[in-house]
Write a protein that holds these residues in place. Structure first.
Motif, PDB file in Angstrom:
ATOM      1  N   ALA A 143     -16.971  -8.115 -40.145  1.00 14.75           N
ATOM      2  CA  ALA A 143     -16.479  -9.419 -39.691  1.00 14.75           C
ATOM      3  C   ALA A 143     -17.611 -10.291 -39.173  1.00 14.75           C
ATOM      4  O   ALA A 143     -18.505  -9.821 -38.478  1.00 14.75           O
ATOM      5  CB  ALA A 143     -15.429  -9.224 -38.594  1.00 14.75           C
ATOM      6  N   CYS A 144     -17.538 -11.594 -39.517  1.00  9.44           N
ATOM      7  CA  CYS A 144     -18.649 -12.508 -39.245  1.00  9.44           C
ATOM      8  C   CYS A 144     -18.662 -13.041 -37.829  1.00  9.44           C
ATOM      9  O   CYS A 144     -19.704 -13.440 -37.318  1.00  9.44           O
ATOM     10  CB  CYS A 144     -18.618 -13.675 -40.236  1.00  9.44           C
ATOM     11  SG  CYS A 144     -17.336 -14.924 -39.913  1.00  9.44           S
ATOM     12  N   GLY A 145     -17.491 -13.090 -37.188  1.00 10.46           N
ATOM     13  CA  GLY A 145     -17.447 -13.631 -35.832  1.00 10.46           C
ATOM     14  C   GLY A 145     -17.432 -15.151 -35.772  1.00 10.46           C
ATOM     15  O   GLY A 145     -17.324 -15.724 -34.689  1.00 10.46           O
ATOM     16  N   ASN A 146     -17.530 -15.824 -36.911  1.00  9.39           N
ATOM     17  CA  ASN A 146     -17.618 -17.285 -36.908  1.00  9.39           C
ATOM     18  C   ASN A 146     -16.386 -17.985 -37.463  1.00  9.39           C
ATOM     19  O   ASN A 146     -16.144 -19.145 -37.142  1.00  9.39           O
ATOM     20  CB  ASN A 146     -18.801 -17.755 -37.768  1.00  9.39           C
ATOM     21  CG  ASN A 146     -20.107 -17.101 -37.372  1.00  9.39           C
ATOM     22  OD1 ASN A 146     -20.682 -16.335 -38.132  1.00  9.39           O
ATOM     23  ND2 ASN A 146     -20.560 -17.389 -36.169  1.00  9.39           N
ATOM     24  N   CYS A 147     -15.630 -17.317 -38.323  1.00 12.13           N
ATOM     25  CA  CYS A 147     -14.527 -18.005 -39.006  1.00 12.13           C
ATOM     26  C   CYS A 147     -13.316 -18.123 -38.070  1.00 12.13           C
ATOM     27  O   CYS A 147     -13.298 -17.547 -36.988  1.00 12.13           O
ATOM     28  CB  CYS A 147     -14.150 -17.260 -40.277  1.00 12.13           C
ATOM     29  SG  CYS A 147     -13.435 -15.633 -39.998  1.00 12.13           S
ATOM     30  N   CYS A 160     -11.777 -14.671 -37.212  1.00 12.94           N
ATOM     31  CA  CYS A 160     -12.573 -13.936 -36.224  1.00 12.94           C
ATOM     32  C   CYS A 160     -12.408 -14.555 -34.842  1.00 12.94           C
ATOM     33  O   CYS A 160     -12.270 -13.850 -33.852  1.00 12.94           O
ATOM     34  CB  CYS A 160     -14.045 -13.911 -36.625  1.00 12.94           C
ATOM     35  SG  CYS A 160     -14.419 -12.760 -37.958  1.00 12.94           S
ATOM     36  N   CYS A 202     -11.364 -11.288 -41.492  1.00 17.44           N
ATOM     37  CA  CYS A 202     -12.529 -12.174 -41.577  1.00 17.44           C
ATOM     38  C   CYS A 202     -12.548 -12.871 -42.936  1.00 17.44           C
ATOM     39  O   CYS A 202     -12.374 -12.248 -43.974  1.00 17.44           O
ATOM     40  CB  CYS A 202     -13.829 -11.395 -41.385  1.00 17.44           C
ATOM     41  SG  CYS A 202     -15.280 -12.435 -41.655  1.00 17.44           S
ATOM     42  N   GLU A 203     -12.774 -14.185 -42.909  1.00 19.46           N
ATOM     43  CA  GLU A 203     -12.679 -14.978 -44.134  1.00 19.46           C
ATOM     44  C   GLU A 203     -13.970 -14.968 -44.950  1.00 19.46           C
ATOM     45  O   GLU A 203     -14.013 -15.490 -46.059  1.00 19.46           O
ATOM     46  CB  GLU A 203     -12.313 -16.426 -43.759  1.00 19.46           C
ATOM     47  CG  GLU A 203     -10.941 -16.515 -43.108  1.00 19.46           C
ATOM     48  CD  GLU A 203     -10.779 -17.758 -42.227  1.00 19.46           C
ATOM     49  OE1 GLU A 203     -11.399 -18.798 -42.531  1.00 19.46           O
ATOM     50  OE2 GLU A 203     -10.028 -17.671 -41.229  1.00 19.46           O
TER      51      GLU A 203
HETATM   52 ZN    ZN Z   1     -15.078 -13.932 -39.849  1.00 16.95          ZN
END
Ligand code: ZN
Ligand code: NAD
Ligand code: ZN
Lengths: 391, 318
Positions: free
Chosen positions: A89-93, A96, A104-105
């Protein structure tokens, strides 16, 4: 390096493969110190999840030491000891940001494939088919960890052994989320289908979250005994009793307030003819989508209760009792676990001694013996419940 | 919002023709279901012997149940103007049959050869089902309009419109996420030189200029007169999630060029222009939100649907 590879349906082999490299700036390379085999790996190995390719490295429960970092990772240092969550998971979308890490996108480069099957794509997962990203897994000596600045949790307390924290990567948070989504109220009775590792943690977590009674359902006496002795459950062997009737008796006709399904798409058929659906299904001898436990969880649940589906499903199921769900105001909660959300609070519970996740481990072996581990875990040999591998 | 609605391409006659063809395929499948369902229902014993399944009482009931399902599916298919959902039920039904036959095959008392033949027949039907189902449910295909191919797609980016617009406005950034572009370069008097990769290491080039530019809302561009590949595009930005995020809608259109570069350009835009655009905007989102294009061992170059059929194995490359 050595890695456990999927070589075809029911064929697992430890092969020599190239070492991983940094591909993105936010990657880390982790030298794996402990890794485990999950019930989800059995679905993959059994060929129930499409888009596996010969040679894919398996494994999504792992931890180890950071040996290399991409230039954008600033919160970790080489030498750090980390547990890696299984959803990438990126943590930015937006997903998230909402804490829905397994959605996560951005982390599934093959999102187009998942969209074709499911409408939209969830997050990528380590070693979990190409439709979930084609990422190499962690039953290996090393793994590349994307978005290492977001996912991995640093274990600073050296007094904690690998085995105490390894399951933060998946099954402890998964069992916990399975219980948490049930919104357990004081006095509630919770029933858990499946006394595998996920079911064991669902039982333990339901108690942590205030359930008064937890009932575990399986057919393997040794797993039921673990649920009783180690997690404090009452137990039902579905080969011996009519589960729905037994649950009604235990709750004076109400049914459990929450029903957690921790079995998944390979559910085994109970022997007693429980309802018309099951008879038809049994007669049909369906082999892959076996939602037997799920149906029973739905029809057993109390009116207005919650059914939490933690077992993994891949496609479609036949004769889903939607009428029971709709007319009785049931709530269904499900999903791949949003592990990142739970790692820190659950680490704290481990540190404070509220739970010791080691209770599910029955077998320890070297990575080289992975194929034997899969066989034992799948076929319940030697009373196997959870295998930990060390590279 | 209003003009977004207005630019929705109208279905042209070719699309209409395609739909009629698919409807015919769907209807034929509906009748096939009836052909299969009726004998299953009224003569399950005969049907079981025919396909080589042990003709027990229980198996007869199973076969009847499957017959009912087939007829249900048929009614659904024949009843609909656009029968996607019911067709899908057929696909699922087929998968179920295949599994049953597979299970039957494992039992010692079933004549294997006949079961195998039945499985092959069902498998054949499954393939047709999948094709028909995929075809009837694809509605947003690129359309043609006066000879030009046009397609559009949209995505939500978790960044403010100013930031998203700002990044796109530097056309030099486009090759960071548009897979077929090699470079976009600013020239004097507001023109841009685009260079795209074509097969066999060749490139295709054209010049374009910005036609409309509304800060944080819209950028539209068009290739100049005399380009090898006449094309235009627009990207719209609309605030979402209370202005923290942006809905990005990309629209592209191009004239299929003359024979000389025709093949190269067709390949460049891909056999599936819409899929390629979807990949482009997905990479754009990745770049905006995470800073770069996300890669995996199976997809080392990052999202590129054309490659998804040819995945590298999920282990590190040499
Ligand atoms: Zn994400
Ligand atoms: N949602 C998530 O994020 C997530 C994460 C990890 C695992 N999982 C899934 O959770 C499920 C369980 O995982 P596990 O590691 O515990 O696997 P496991 O295979 O060890 O456990 C499954 C258990 O279910 C029992 N079972 C089978 N049929 C049953 C029935 N009809 N009624 C009651 N019990 C039945 C089996 O005997 C077994 O003990 C799997 O489907 C796995 O893929 C989901
Ligand atoms: Zn798992």
């Amino acid at each position: 390096m050595k890695a456990t590879c999927w070589m075809g349906v029911h064929r697992v082999k430890v092969n020599d493969v190239p070492d991983p490299r940094i591909l993105n700036d936010r990657d880390a390379i982790v030298r794996i110190t402990s890794t485990a085999i999950c019930g989800s790996d059995l679905h993959l190995v059994g060929g129930y999840v499409p888009t596996m390719e010969k040679g894919d490295i398996l494994g999504h429960e792992f931890m180890g030491e950071v040996v290399e970092l991409g230039k954008a990772v600033t919160n970790l240092a080489v030498g750090d000891r980390v547990v890696v969550p299984f959803p990438i998971a990126c943590g930015n979308c937006l997903s998230c940001e909402r804490g829905l890490y397994s959605l996560c996108e951005n982390s599934n480069p093959n999102a187009g494939m998942a969209e074709k099957a499911w409408g939209s794509s969830p997050a990528g997962i380590f070693g979990y088919s190409h439709m979930l990203g084609g990422f190499a897994g962690g039953q290996a000596e090393y793994a590349r960890v994307p978005f290492a600045d977001v996912g991995p949790i640093k274990i600073e307390d050296d007094s904690l052994s690998d085995e105490q924290v390894l399951f933060l990567s998946d099954i402890f948070p998964t069992g916990y989320m399975g219980a948490e989504v049930c919104d357990i109220q004081p006095g509630d009775t919770v029933a858990v289908w499946g006394a595998g590792p996920v079911g064991q943690f669902a039982v333990a977590s339901a108690y942590l979250l205030g359930a008064e009674r937890v009932i575990a359902i399986d057919r393997f006496p040794y797993r039921l005994q673990m649920a009783r002795d180690k997690a404090g459950a009452e137990t039902l062997n579905y080969e011996e009793v009519d589960v729905r009737e037994a649950l009604r008796d235990l709750t004076a006709g109400r049914g459990p307030d929450a029903c957690i399904e921790a079995v998944g798409l390979e559910a085994h058929h109970g022997s007693g003819p429980i309802n018309a659906y099951d008879k038809v299904k049994q007669a049909m001898r369906l082999e892959t989508e076996r939602p037997h436990a799920l149906r029973q969880a739905i029809t057993s649940c109390r009116n207005g209760g919650t059914v939490s589906i933690m077992g993994v499903f891949g496609g479609m199921i036949d004769k889903f009792p939607i009428g029971s769900v709709m007319n009785r105001s049931l709530t269904i909660k499900t999903g791949q676990c949003h592990v990142q959300r739970y790692m820190r609070p659950l680490l704290e519970r481990i540190q404070s001694g509220e739970i010791d996740p080691r209770f599910v481990i029955t077998h320890r072996m070297s990575l080289a013996e992975a194929a034997r581990g899969y066989d034992m875990f799948k076929n319940k040999k030697d009373q196997c419940t959870k295998v930990v591998l060390s590279p | 919002m209003a003009d977004r609605q207005a630019s929705q391409p109208a279905p042209d006659s070719r699309a209409g023709q395609r739909h009629r063809g698919e409807d015919r395929l769907a209807k034929a499948l509906g009748w096939f279901s009836i052909g299969l369902g009726v004998p299953q229902l009224i003569a399950p014993g005969y049907f079981n012997r025919l396909i080589g399944v042990n003709d027990s009482r229980r198996n007869r009931w199973t076969t009847r149940a499957v017959g009912i399902r087939e007829l249900g599916g048929a009614a659904g298919i024949l009843d609909r103007p656009r029968p996607s959902g019911f067709l899908f039920a057929r696909v699922v039904g087929d998968a179920m049959d295949l599994l049953m036959l597979q299970a039957a095959m494992r039992r010692k008392d079933n004549p294997r050869r006949r079961v195998m033949a039945a499985a092959a027949a069902v498998a054949g039907v499954t393939v047709i089902d999948v094709i028909a189902s995929a075809k009837t449910s694809r509605s947003s295909d690129p359309t043609t309009e006066g000879g030009a191919v046009r397609a559009r797609t949209a995505i939500t980016v978790n960044r403010a419109p100013e930031e998203v617009y700002g990044y796109w406005h530097h056309f030099e950034n486009l090759p960071n996420f548009m897979a077929h572009l090699k470079s976009v370069e600013a020239k004097e008097d507001g023109r841009w030189r685009w260079v795209a990769n074509a097969p066999l290491g060749r490139t295709v080039e054209w010049e374009a200029q910005i036609e409309e530019d509304i800060p944080n809302q819209l950028i539209a561009w068009r290739s100049l007169e005399g380009s090898d590949v006449a094309n235009r595009g627009s990207v719209r930005f609309a605030p979402a999630a209370g202005g923290r995020a942006t809905e990005v809608t990309l629209e592209l259109a191009y004239e299929p060029p003359g024979r000389a570069v025709g093949a190269a350009v067709a390949r460049m835009f891909g056999e599936e222009p819409l899929q390629q655009m979807k990949d482009d905007v997905r990479r754009f989102k990745q770049v905006m939100e995470t800073g770069e294009v996300v890669r995996s061992d199976g997809t080392p170059d990052g999202t590129r649907s054309q490659r998804q059929l040819f995945q590298s194995e999920g282990q590190p490359a040499e």
